[in-house]
Structure formats: structure tokens, C-alpha cells
Scaffold this active site. Structure first.
Site: not given
Length: 430
Positions: A82, A161, A168, A183, A187
Site C-alpha cells: 500500500h 470504514d 471524517r 482505515s 482494507k
């Protein structure tokens, strides 16, 4: 449980139990707790923070709020990556075929770009015919048969999320380290990863502007991974200038292809791609040392195996490789230096925003992407240029590009003397 008591408990900095966080998360997903109460809880978290156990609990509960992808049928360690987002970041396009060519399954769900940062799905959709939306069965089958598939994020993963992030976004609580970390990690875990390599961008083109901020986020995410039985490594990488030479979509795909096929590349893109891939190889157990992993990664680039895997991957998802070529936008405009000097700094976020103005990125989630639009950046930090030298080339289908040209010029600062440049790899956190 009493929702108000939980909000007050966090407001005064007390530690919440797993069950108390579960009450908030499940109550919001099931519509038994209203958004104004969850907003109050998020603001309390924003100011008081979450400790490691609380952050891991929040992550675990978000994973459990929806479907998860089971990749255990592959009978091997599945490693995911990521990136926290940057300008010119096409590392996934380079790393995916490298990993797959080393017999490590690469099963990745990626997102779209928003604001000054790009998205891998948008880049892949610049390839004619390429499908980023595959049924889950086909996604799994392709990973099993070819060792690689890269698709858009499923709507059924981590619904908590998605719902919490939307709240948010309108309550000023986006930039909270534990909320960002949970978050992202939710995922990755829901997508079936056994091990995770994080590319934490740091610099003026990243969400984390300082090394201290980036290190805090990296340590938080690594701790979540370890608590939830996912071996996790974070690599801090430099985003004080665009990564590579291309910013956009179609042009970024071509730059990735040139690295894999022709071994033509900017050093920063090569170094970061090799390091991220090597960390994945090491976590997958395909190398006994990180140095051996780097050697394996470089070998599959040099002998063309990674490029062959890239072609197989694109064609498997119905993409036309012949559509990956030099950009053919309506207008090409060179931006040149007004004076001589050394490139001292680049306001990288401004470069990303300039590409967005061309249509290569989105201001809102509903904006359409122009896959031909983009910027070729011809200089790197520390380079010496003369007056009149090309700094960048704009590829555009728009008539009025004066604001983009000025934005690029304003983003680049010069020095009369040589400048010291930070390394591409800032650090590794395990």
C-alpha cells in the site's frame, strides 16, 4: 452500553475496551447510533488519540463489518502493498509483475485518485479495453492461474470504514494518525493479505509532510499488522519531487513499461520499486536476506521476465498492449527555465495540482479523467539547467493552459550553487 458514556470516556482521554469500540462501530453500521454521536466520538479520538490496542481493535472491527477475501487456497504467503499516495507514483505497476514473476501471488485491490495524488486504477484504465472490475471468482482464478490480478476495490469490503471515512471527511477528522492507520490496514487485511509492505510517502508532495509524521504513521500501522497477525514492514520514501519523470495516467503506464521492457528509468523510481518489491519477496519467504531479495528483483527486471508477466497480466484483463505508447493529446507545450541554476526544490503537490487542472486528476470523486493529459517532468532535484532549457512538457486537450504553466513555474525554485538531495529511501520500520 451507553453511547454517551463511551464518548465522554474518550473525551477525557480514557482507554476504551474492545466491546466499547465494537458498540460504536457496529451501532453506526447498523444505524442504531446516529451520525452526530459518532461525529462526537471521532472528534474525541482526534484530540485524545487511540493507543495501540484501541487502534488494532478499531481495525479488526472494521474488517469484520463486511466481507473478506479468502486467498488461503493459494497455499502460500500472500503479500500486499500500500502507498499513502504521491505524485507520479506508479510503483504498483512496476512491482506487481516483478512479484508475480518470482512465483509470489499478487492479488491487489487498488483505488482511484483524488486531489493531487493519482490512483492505480485510473492509470490502468488508460489502457484500451483493460477491465479493472472483475467478478470475485474471476479475480481469484486469475491469481491462481497467472499469479497476478489488480482490480478496483470491492464495494462489500470494510463497509464500516467507508461509512466512517465519509463522516471524517465532513467533520475535520481525516488527519488523525490512528484513524488513517486503521482505515488503510482494514482494507489490506480484508483483501486477504498475510503480510503487508507499506510505502509511506514523506515530503511536500505527500500527506505526511515531515519524517516525524511519517514515522508515527508507519509505527502505528506496523503495530496494527503485528497485533492482527500480519507481518508488516513500512518503507519511508521521499516525495519531495515527483516520482519518476511522468505525472498523469497513460504516460505513467508507459514509464512503467519502459522500466520493465527497456531498462530506461529515473533512478528514484527504480530504487523505490526495487526496495518495495524486495521487502515483499523477503516477507514471502522467497529470500533469506533482504539483499538476496533485491538481487532476485533486479534479475527478473534485467532478464525481461517481469515485462513478460506484465504483458500477460494486461492481456488477461482484456487490455490492448498496443495502446500503450507516447501520449497523443491535442496540444504539447514546453515549459522552460527563465534563468540558469540548480534545481533546489520542487513544490510537488503543486505539480500534482497542475496535472489535475489538465484533467489528469480529480477535484471531486465524480470528475472524469482525461487519460491522455499529463506532465512530463524533465529535471530532478540537484540538476543544473540553463536559461531556456525544458523543465516540463504539458500534454493537454484543453485550450487555455496558462494557469498550469504558471503553476509549474512557481513550483520550481533555483539555487546558484549545488544542492544536497535526500535519498529516495529514507528508512525502513519493522
Amino acid at each position: 452500553m451507553n453511547t454517551i458514556e463511551i464518548i465522554n470516556k474518550k473525551k477525557y482521554g480514557e482507554v476504551l475496551s474492545y466491546e466499547e469500540i465494537e458498540h460504536i462501530v457496529n451501532g453506526y453500521v447498523n444505524d442504531t447510533i446516529p451520525d452526530y454521536q459518532v461525529s462526537s466520538w471521532l472528534m474525541a479520538v482526534y484530540f485524545q488519540g487511540l493507543n495501540s490496542d484501541e487502534t488494532s481493535a478499531l481495525t479488526d472491527l472494521m474488517v469484520k463489518s463486511g466481507e473478506t477475501i479468502d486467498l488461503s487456497f493459494l497455499n502460500t504467503t500472500v503479500v500486499d502493498k500500500h502507498s499513502t499516495g504521491g505524485v507520479g507514483d506508479k510503483v504498483s505497476l512496476v512491482v506487481a509483475p516483478i512479484i508475480a514473476s518470482l512465483d509470489i501471488p499478487f492479488a491487489k485491490m487498488s483505488g482511484r485518485g483524488l486531489g493531487h495524488t493519482g490512483g492505480t486504477v485510473d492509470k490502468l484504465e488508460s489502457i484500451q479495453g483493460f477491465h479493472t472490475e472483475l467478478p470475485l471468482d474471476r479475480f481469484k482464478e486469475q491469481v491462481k492461474d497467472l499469479g497476478i490480478s489488480l482490480v478496483g476495490q470491492s464495494g462489500n469490503l470494510v463497509p464500516a470504514d467507508k461509512k466512517i471515512y465519509a463522516l471524517r471527511d465532513v467533520t475535520g477528522t481525516v488527519d488523525s494518525t490512528p484513524l488513517i492507520a486503521s482505515s488503510i490496514m482494514s482494507k489490506k487485511i480484508a483483501s486477504g493479505a498475510d503480510a503487508i509492505v507499506l510505502d509511506i510517502k514523506v515530503g511536500n508532495g505527500a500527506f505526511m509532510k515531515t519524517e516525524e509524521e511519517a514515522k508515527e504513521l508507519a509505527e502505528t500501522m506496523v503495530a496494527i499488522g503485528n497485533k492482527l497477525n500480519r507481518e508488516t514492514v513500512a518503507v519511508l520514501t521521499n516525495m519531495d519531487q515527483p516520482l519518476g519523470f511522468e505525472i498523469g495516467n497513460g504516460n505513467e503506464v508507459l514509464e512503467a513499461v519502459k522500466l520493465l521492457r527497456d531498462q530506461e528509468y529515473s533512478q528514484d523510481l527504480y530504487d523505490i520499486s526495487v526496495e518495495i518489491a524486495a521487502q515483499m519477496v523477503f516477507l514471502a519467504g522467497k529470500a533469506t536476506t533482504e539483499e538476496q531479495a533485491r538481487k532476485l528483483v533486479k534479475e527478473v527486471i534485467e532478464d525481461g521476465e517481469a515485462y513478460e508477466k506484465f504483458v500477460t497480466f494486461i492481456e488477461a484483463q482484456d487490455g490492448d498492449m498496443s495502446s500503450i505508447h507516447e501520449i497523443e493529446a491535442g496540444h504539447t507545450i514546453d515549459v522552460t527555465a527563465d534563468k540558469a541554476g540548480y534545481i533546489a526544490s520542487v513544490e510537488t503537490q503543486q505539480m500534482g495540482e497542475a496535472a489535475m487542472l489538465l484533467g489528469a486528476g480529480r477535484k471531486t470523486k465524480d470528475d472524469q479523467i482525461d487519460h491522455q493529459a499529463g506532465i512530463s517532468f524533465h529535471v530532478k532535484l540537484g540538476n543544473k539547467v540553463q536559461a531556456g532549457d525544458k523543465l516540463a512538457t504539458i500534454h493537454t486537450n484543453r485550450e487555455d493552459n496558462n494557469a498550469v504553466i504558471q503553476k509549474i513555474k512557481d513550483a520550481i525554485a533555483f539555487s546558484d550553487s549545488p544542492v544536497q538531495v535526500k535519498p529516495s529511501i529514507i528508512g525502513i520500520i519493522q
